[in-house]
Design a protein around this motif. Structure first.
Motif, mmCIF file in Angstrom:
data_model
loop_
_atom_site.group_PDB
_atom_site.id
_atom_site.type_symbol
_atom_site.label_atom_id
_atom_site.label_comp_id
_atom_site.label_asym_id
_atom_site.label_seq_id
_atom_site.Cartn_x
_atom_site.Cartn_y
_atom_site.Cartn_z
ATOM 1 N N GLU A 90 36.013 39.822 44.965
ATOM 2 C CA GLU A 90 35.173 40.243 43.846
ATOM 3 C C GLU A 90 34.015 41.114 44.319
ATOM 4 O OE1 GLU A 90 34.020 36.669 41.763
ATOM 5 O OE2 GLU A 90 36.118 36.107 41.447
ATOM 6 N N ASP A 93 35.522 44.577 45.233
ATOM 7 C CA ASP A 93 35.885 45.277 43.997
ATOM 8 C C ASP A 93 34.637 45.750 43.248
ATOM 9 O OD1 ASP A 93 38.538 44.727 44.619
ATOM 10 O OD2 ASP A 93 38.752 43.132 43.125
ATOM 11 N N GLY A 94 33.601 44.924 43.272
ATOM 12 C CA GLY A 94 32.370 45.236 42.559
ATOM 13 C C GLY A 94 31.576 46.390 43.141
#
Length: 181
Positions: A90, A93-94
């Protein structure tokens, strides 16, 4: 493809106290990881540091923590590749970057598996081979070869920093030139 700083993030994989002394090229990896981190900081490239099972393998080595300074933090993992850990996935991806620089240990295990996972997820991984270590030279070399087969860009920290700058007009050119000397 020219690698641009504003399209790039980095992952520093498992450069830890109990792991690094076992690397056959320990001193070179430590020096080059620190130089890479210093240059990436100047270029404002976001970085994520991972630690494999900190309780057993220890913290990131002191020189790297010192290079990061007060902003040092890490993400814990037990999977070899970073995409096996939901919080790290995450976080990557962020960042919203297409290119992901990868360095650390061990080249043929955690670094390689991270690169393969990133490639499968649609990123362009970039393995900084002179900032990657393995306990055995043969494993390191085959890790690099496998990365090439998987479509990973392989380069050195100096070549990468100069590519990210784009030219001598980059505001941090002189500072990075001093780092690589």
């Amino acid at each position: 493809m020219i690698i641009k700083a504003n399209e790039t993030a980095a992952i520093i994989v498992d450069v830890q106290e109990k792991l690094m002394p076992a690397m056959y090229n320990e001193a070179i990896v430590e020096r080059n990881v620190n130089r890479l981190v210093s240059g990436l900081q100047l270029l404002e490239v976001p970085m994520i540091v991972t630690q494999q099972y900190t309780k057993g393998i220890g913290m990131t080595i002191p020189s790297v923590i010192e290079t990061f300074g007060e902003g040092f933090n890490y993400m814990e993992k037990t999977s070899f590749g970073i995409y096996g850990e939901a919080p790290i996935k995450e976080a990557v991806d962020g960042l919203g970057k297409k290119n992901i620089i990868v360095c650390g240990t061990e080249t043929h295990v955690c670094v390689l598996q991270t690169c393969i996972q990133l490639k499968e997820a649609g990123f362009q991984p970039i393995m900084v081979v002179d900032a990657c270590g393995s306990r055995h030279e043969e494993d390191r070399l085959f890790g690099i070869e496998r990365a090439k087969q998987e479509g990973v860009i392989v380069t050195t920290y100096e070549a990468l920093l100069f590519e990210l700058m784009g030219g001598a007009t980059c505001p941090v050119f002189r500072q990075i030139s001093k780092i690589v000397k």
